[in-house]
Design a protein around this motif. Structure first.
Motif, mmCIF file in Angstrom:
data_model
loop_
_atom_site.group_PDB
_atom_site.id
_atom_site.type_symbol
_atom_site.label_atom_id
_atom_site.label_comp_id
_atom_site.label_asym_id
_atom_site.label_seq_id
_atom_site.Cartn_x
_atom_site.Cartn_y
_atom_site.Cartn_z
ATOM 1 N N ARG A 1 0.822 -1.230 0.000
ATOM 2 C CA ARG A 1 0.000 0.000 0.000
ATOM 3 C C ARG A 1 0.850 1.272 0.000
ATOM 4 O O ARG A 1 0.612 2.185 0.796
ATOM 5 N N HIS A 2 1.805 1.324 -0.886
ATOM 6 C CA HIS A 2 2.722 2.461 -0.856
ATOM 7 C C HIS A 2 2.061 3.781 -1.226
ATOM 8 O O HIS A 2 2.463 4.834 -0.738
ATOM 9 N N ALA A 3 1.050 3.752 -2.089
ATOM 10 C CA ALA A 3 0.432 5.019 -2.503
ATOM 11 C C ALA A 3 -0.278 5.702 -1.335
ATOM 12 O O ALA A 3 -0.134 6.913 -1.143
ATOM 13 N N SER A 4 -1.041 4.936 -0.546
ATOM 14 C CA SER A 4 -1.754 5.584 0.562
ATOM 15 C C SER A 4 -0.791 5.976 1.683
ATOM 16 O O SER A 4 -0.974 7.016 2.332
ATOM 17 N N THR A 5 0.252 5.188 1.898
ATOM 18 C CA THR A 5 1.272 5.565 2.883
ATOM 19 C C THR A 5 1.943 6.878 2.477
ATOM 20 O O THR A 5 2.127 7.780 3.294
ATOM 21 N N HIS A 6 2.263 6.977 1.195
ATOM 22 C CA HIS A 6 2.879 8.200 0.662
ATOM 23 C C HIS A 6 1.934 9.384 0.820
ATOM 24 O O HIS A 6 2.348 10.468 1.237
ATOM 25 N N ALA A 7 0.663 9.189 0.484
ATOM 26 C CA ALA A 7 -0.309 10.290 0.547
ATOM 27 C C ALA A 7 -0.404 10.853 1.963
ATOM 28 O O ALA A 7 -0.441 12.076 2.156
ATOM 29 N N ARG A 8 -0.437 9.958 2.952
ATOM 30 C CA ARG A 8 -0.531 10.413 4.342
ATOM 31 C C ARG A 8 0.778 11.027 4.823
ATOM 32 O O ARG A 8 0.787 12.089 5.439
ATOM 33 N N ALA A 9 1.889 10.369 4.520
ATOM 34 C CA ALA A 9 3.185 10.832 5.039
ATOM 35 C C ALA A 9 3.596 12.158 4.416
ATOM 36 O O ALA A 9 4.139 13.032 5.099
ATOM 37 N N GLN A 10 3.335 12.308 3.126
ATOM 38 C CA GLN A 10 3.770 13.522 2.422
ATOM 39 C C GLN A 10 2.666 14.574 2.352
ATOM 40 O O GLN A 10 2.904 15.664 1.856
ATOM 41 N N GLN A 11 1.452 14.212 2.790
ATOM 42 C CA GLN A 11 0.295 15.083 2.661
ATOM 43 C C GLN A 11 0.065 15.494 1.204
ATOM 44 O O GLN A 11 -0.147 16.656 0.882
#
Ligand SMILES: [Zn+2]
Ligand SMILES: [Zn+2]
Ligand SMILES: [Zn+2]
Length: 88
Positions: A53-63
């Motif tokens: 789930r790298h896309a949702s992790t990225h979305a949250r971490a990087q805003q």
């Protein structure tokens, strides 16, 4: 366009994937199911059906709120903040 989501409304030119692979999975040697392209920075990462789930992790971490499908024939955007979809 989805009602009430300023993130989707602010996307003018949809970014496509540079390569059809998850950059982080390639580094890890992992596999993925579907791909999403971040509309803020253009990175292509794997979807929530994928093990990592790298896309949702990225979305949250990087805003970075909005991702587009990077799958052939799919033309939609998704906002992680508002849980909103829009086709384009
Ligand atoms: Zn939004
Ligand atoms: Zn991945
Ligand atoms: Zn991003």
């Amino acid at each position: 366009m989805a009602d009430g989501c300023v993130h989707l409304e602010s996307v003018e030119n949809v970014k496509g994937p540079r390569r059809r692979e998850c950059d982080t999975c390639v580094t890890m040697g992992a596999s993925w199911v579907h791909l999403r392209t971040c509309q803020t920075c253009g990175v292509t990462l794997c979807c929530d059906s994928s093990p990592n789930r790298h896309a949702s992790t990225h979305a949250r971490a990087q805003q970075h709120p909005v991702a587009a499908s990077a799958e052939v024939g799919e033309r939609w955007l998704y906002c992680y903040v508002d849980d909103a979809f829009a086709e384009y």
